[in-house]
Design a protein around this motif. Structure first.
Motif, mmCIF file in Angstrom:
data_model
loop_
_atom_site.group_PDB
_atom_site.id
_atom_site.type_symbol
_atom_site.label_atom_id
_atom_site.label_comp_id
_atom_site.label_asym_id
_atom_site.label_seq_id
_atom_site.Cartn_x
_atom_site.Cartn_y
_atom_site.Cartn_z
ATOM 1 N N LYS A 202 10.379 7.382 8.048
ATOM 2 C CA LYS A 202 10.122 7.282 6.620
ATOM 3 C C LYS A 202 8.765 7.875 6.274
ATOM 4 C CE LYS A 202 11.570 5.865 2.590
ATOM 5 N NZ LYS A 202 12.840 6.321 2.034
ATOM 6 N N LYS A 203 8.744 8.720 5.240
ATOM 7 C CA LYS A 203 7.516 9.340 4.754
ATOM 8 C C LYS A 203 7.145 8.751 3.394
ATOM 9 C CE LYS A 203 7.072 12.362 8.116
ATOM 10 N NZ LYS A 203 5.889 12.421 8.999
ATOM 11 N N THR A 204 5.904 8.911 3.023
ATOM 12 C CA THR A 204 5.458 8.468 1.708
ATOM 13 C C THR A 204 4.675 9.573 1.022
ATOM 14 O OG1 THR A 204 4.085 6.872 0.491
ATOM 15 C CG2 THR A 204 3.399 7.401 2.731
ATOM 16 N N ILE A 205 4.887 9.693 -0.299
ATOM 17 C CA ILE A 205 4.152 10.667 -1.093
ATOM 18 C C ILE A 205 2.819 10.113 -1.539
ATOM 19 C CG2 ILE A 205 5.206 9.923 -3.268
ATOM 20 C CD1 ILE A 205 4.241 13.541 -2.305
ATOM 21 N N VAL A 206 2.650 8.785 -1.437
ATOM 22 C CA VAL A 206 1.419 8.144 -1.901
ATOM 23 C C VAL A 206 0.245 8.556 -1.025
ATOM 24 C CG1 VAL A 206 0.229 5.954 -2.222
ATOM 25 C CG2 VAL A 206 2.614 6.186 -2.919
ATOM 26 N N LEU A 207 -0.824 8.970 -1.682
ATOM 27 C CA LEU A 207 -2.046 9.373 -0.987
ATOM 28 C C LEU A 207 -3.114 8.323 -1.237
ATOM 29 C CD1 LEU A 207 -3.344 11.667 0.671
ATOM 30 C CD2 LEU A 207 -4.123 12.646 -1.482
ATOM 31 N N LYS A 208 -3.640 7.750 -0.164
ATOM 32 C CA LYS A 208 -4.684 6.728 -0.292
ATOM 33 C C LYS A 208 -6.026 7.317 0.129
ATOM 34 C CE LYS A 208 -1.504 2.902 0.586
ATOM 35 N NZ LYS A 208 -1.212 1.725 1.430
ATOM 36 N N PHE A 209 -7.062 6.995 -0.628
ATOM 37 C CA PHE A 209 -8.398 7.477 -0.289
ATOM 38 C C PHE A 209 -9.430 6.422 -0.685
ATOM 39 C CE2 PHE A 209 -7.170 9.063 -4.424
ATOM 40 C CZ PHE A 209 -8.262 8.793 -5.227
ATOM 41 N N LYS A 210 -10.551 6.457 -0.021
ATOM 42 C CA LYS A 210 -11.598 5.464 -0.236
ATOM 43 C C LYS A 210 -12.742 6.064 -1.011
ATOM 44 C CE LYS A 210 -14.548 2.181 2.291
ATOM 45 N NZ LYS A 210 -14.925 1.658 3.633
ATOM 46 N N ASP A 211 -13.175 5.351 -2.038
ATOM 47 C CA ASP A 211 -14.359 5.738 -2.804
ATOM 48 C C ASP A 211 -15.575 5.215 -2.038
ATOM 49 O OD1 ASP A 211 -16.577 5.703 -4.605
ATOM 50 O OD2 ASP A 211 -15.181 5.900 -6.274
ATOM 51 N N GLU A 212 -16.328 6.137 -1.477
ATOM 52 C CA GLU A 212 -17.455 5.735 -0.625
ATOM 53 C C GLU A 212 -18.525 4.985 -1.409
ATOM 54 O OE1 GLU A 212 -17.367 5.864 2.494
ATOM 55 O OE2 GLU A 212 -15.543 7.079 2.677
ATOM 56 N N ALA A 213 -18.665 5.312 -2.694
ATOM 57 C CA ALA A 213 -19.693 4.659 -3.497
ATOM 58 C C ALA A 213 -19.372 3.191 -3.753
ATOM 59 C CB ALA A 213 -19.864 5.397 -4.820
ATOM 60 N N SER A 214 -18.108 2.915 -4.095
ATOM 61 C CA SER A 214 -17.725 1.541 -4.427
ATOM 62 C C SER A 214 -17.088 0.801 -3.266
ATOM 63 C CB SER A 214 -16.744 1.552 -5.610
ATOM 64 O OG SER A 214 -15.542 2.207 -5.239
ATOM 65 N N GLY A 215 -16.571 1.585 -2.290
ATOM 66 C CA GLY A 215 -15.861 0.973 -1.175
ATOM 67 C C GLY A 215 -14.419 0.631 -1.488
ATOM 68 N N LEU A 216 -13.983 0.929 -2.716
ATOM 69 C CA LEU A 216 -12.613 0.622 -3.114
ATOM 70 C C LEU A 216 -11.639 1.674 -2.589
ATOM 71 C CD1 LEU A 216 -13.225 -0.438 -6.835
ATOM 72 C CD2 LEU A 216 -12.895 -1.936 -4.843
ATOM 73 N N ILE A 217 -10.408 1.255 -2.316
ATOM 74 C CA ILE A 217 -9.355 2.153 -1.862
ATOM 75 C C ILE A 217 -8.416 2.428 -3.034
ATOM 76 C CG2 ILE A 217 -7.407 2.453 -0.297
ATOM 77 C CD1 ILE A 217 -8.885 0.747 1.727
ATOM 78 N N GLU A 239 15.490 12.523 -1.269
ATOM 79 C CA GLU A 239 14.888 11.658 -0.257
ATOM 80 C C GLU A 239 13.835 12.484 0.470
ATOM 81 O OE1 GLU A 239 13.257 9.540 1.960
ATOM 82 O OE2 GLU A 239 14.909 8.310 1.182
ATOM 83 N N ILE A 240 12.568 12.177 0.228
ATOM 84 C CA ILE A 240 11.495 13.033 0.740
ATOM 85 C C ILE A 240 11.359 12.962 2.253
ATOM 86 C CG2 ILE A 240 10.217 12.930 -1.428
ATOM 87 C CD1 ILE A 240 8.312 10.939 -0.068
ATOM 88 N N SER A 241 11.958 11.967 2.892
ATOM 89 C CA SER A 241 11.884 11.860 4.351
ATOM 90 C C SER A 241 12.949 12.692 5.042
ATOM 91 C CB SER A 241 12.034 10.391 4.771
ATOM 92 O OG SER A 241 11.042 9.582 4.175
ATOM 93 N N ALA A 242 13.901 13.209 4.275
ATOM 94 C CA ALA A 242 14.995 14.007 4.828
ATOM 95 C C ALA A 242 14.774 15.480 4.528
ATOM 96 C CB ALA A 242 16.326 13.544 4.247
#
Length: 380
Positions: A202-217, A239-242
């Motif tokens: 299973k793949k995901t299109i969601v991209l997670k990144f961290k804000d270094e200034a606030s520490g929030l994801i 279906e993006i995983s296929a």
């Protein structure tokens, strides 16, 4: 499996020509092609009536032969019903915490034959059904562990749904091995079919990144990443995983239509292939690279020329080169729509940039008027 795919690829689908299995290289550079929207689609403009009770942002939810369902971008709970000429008919608001109310609206699906509205209350994981006067009829829960995103009419008795929890939220426990498409009963929400699409991981299109200034994801995903696309009387399942995109019919037949290469399972970062709009001649798609700004490449396959291009589509009702937006699916009657803001139309009218029916409508607008809905329809 390969033999079976090529055998069923020769089947016919309602409203389209014989299917051929199209291969799209999501990493290739394709020649550019410009199109005029009105050359291959019919366009209809509907100005939404503006009055004291009907001031809206024109976020179209569904469109039938007689009604247009609209809501706002905010969570105010308002649902607006217009007729197909844009005349204001009814405003409904059943927002609340009661059993007959919704806490929020992710989407509204219109069943015009039964004169019912299916309100997707995603935060409460339920679907609430009202008549067109806003009277409560029934409600039912979404399947445990799922989060219905896109919901459309499949037939008289069933809705077809896409589970965004499996599709978009990486790191969660997957339900049904990560399968994301299902059909449910309009009467009680019971599952009538769990659609199986083969893939390895299973793949995901969601991209997670961290804000270094606030520490929030933070998490982000493309605004045009749709997984259910109307294909005449059928639905394209993305279906993006296929590596294969399938067409799904009312009688639950699944036919392969598009194959992407290289395999999404072999890529890091991934380039996902989405579908925007499908016509008799063209498959409009987008290749989306999973990186911070989501690099998007607009692609089309021309069935007559049997070739793939990087496309731009222009609206001929503008004298300047105004691009048409083909990435807002509606339903089997109307493959796509675009929202034209009143203040932008007024400005274009004053600059002499509009023609035909659009010019006539713009001449009657004020900057604070409700938007104009542009329907993009298959040519008759």
């Amino acid at each position: 499996m390969v033999i079976v795919l090529f055998v069923i690829a020769g089947c016919k689908q309602s409203g389209s020509q014989n299917n051929e299995l199209v291969t799209v290289d999501v990493t290739a550079n394709y020649p550019k092609k410009e199109l005029i929207l009105q050359d291959f689609m019919d366009v209809e403009y509907i100005p939404l009536e503006t009055n004291g009770d009907f001031v809206c942002q024109g976020r179209v939810q569904d469109i039938g032969e007689n009604f247009i369902i609209v809501r706002n971008n905010t969570e105010d709970g308002d649902i607006f019903i217009f007729d197909r000429n844009g005349k204001a008919l009814k405003k409904i608001n059943r927002k609340g915490k009661g059993g007959e109310e919704y806490t929020g609206i992710l989407g509204v699906t219109l069943d015009e034959d039964h004169r019912e509205l299916f309100v997707n209350d995603n935060s409460a994981r339920k679907i609430v059904v009202y008549d067109l006067d806003g009277n409560f009829k029934r409600s039912f829960r979404q399947k445990e562990g799922m989060m219905y995103g896109e919901i459309y009419n499949l037939d008289q008795e069933n809705l077809i749904c896409h589970d965004v929890r499996n599709e978009n939220y990486g790191g969660m426990t997957l339900i049904n091995n990560g399968q994301s498409f299902l059909t449910i009963s309009k009467e009680d929400g019971s599952i009538t079919k769990e659609i199986q699409i083969p893939f390895k991981e299973k793949k995901t299109i969601v991209l997670k990144f961290k804000d270094e200034a606030s520490g929030l994801i933070y998490a982000s995903l493309p605004s045009t990443a749709y997984s259910l696309i109307p294909y005449f009387e059928n639905w394209m399942l993305v279906e993006i995983s296929a590596d294969t995109l399938y067409s799904y019919s009312k009688n639950h037949q699944m036919v392969p239509v598009i194959v992407r290469t290289p395999s999404v399972q072999s890529m890091n970062p991934e380039v996902f292939l989405f579908v925007s709009m499908l016509t008799d001649r063209y498959y409009f798609m987008e290749a989306v690279k999973k990186e911070r700004q989501f690099k998007v490449t607009d692609l089309l396959y021309d069935k007559q020329k049997k070739a793939i291009f990087e496309y731009t589509v222009y609206n001929s009702d503008y004298s300047n080169k105004e691009q048409a937006f083909l990435k807002s699916p509606v339903n089997n009657l109307i493959p796509s729509r675009q929202i034209l803001e009143a203040h932008q139309l007024v400005e274009a009218y004053e600059k002499g940039q509009l023609k035909g029916r659009l010019k006539e409508i713009a001449a009657t607008l004020e900057e604070e008027s409700n938007p104009v809905i542009m329907l993009i329809k298959h040519k008759k």
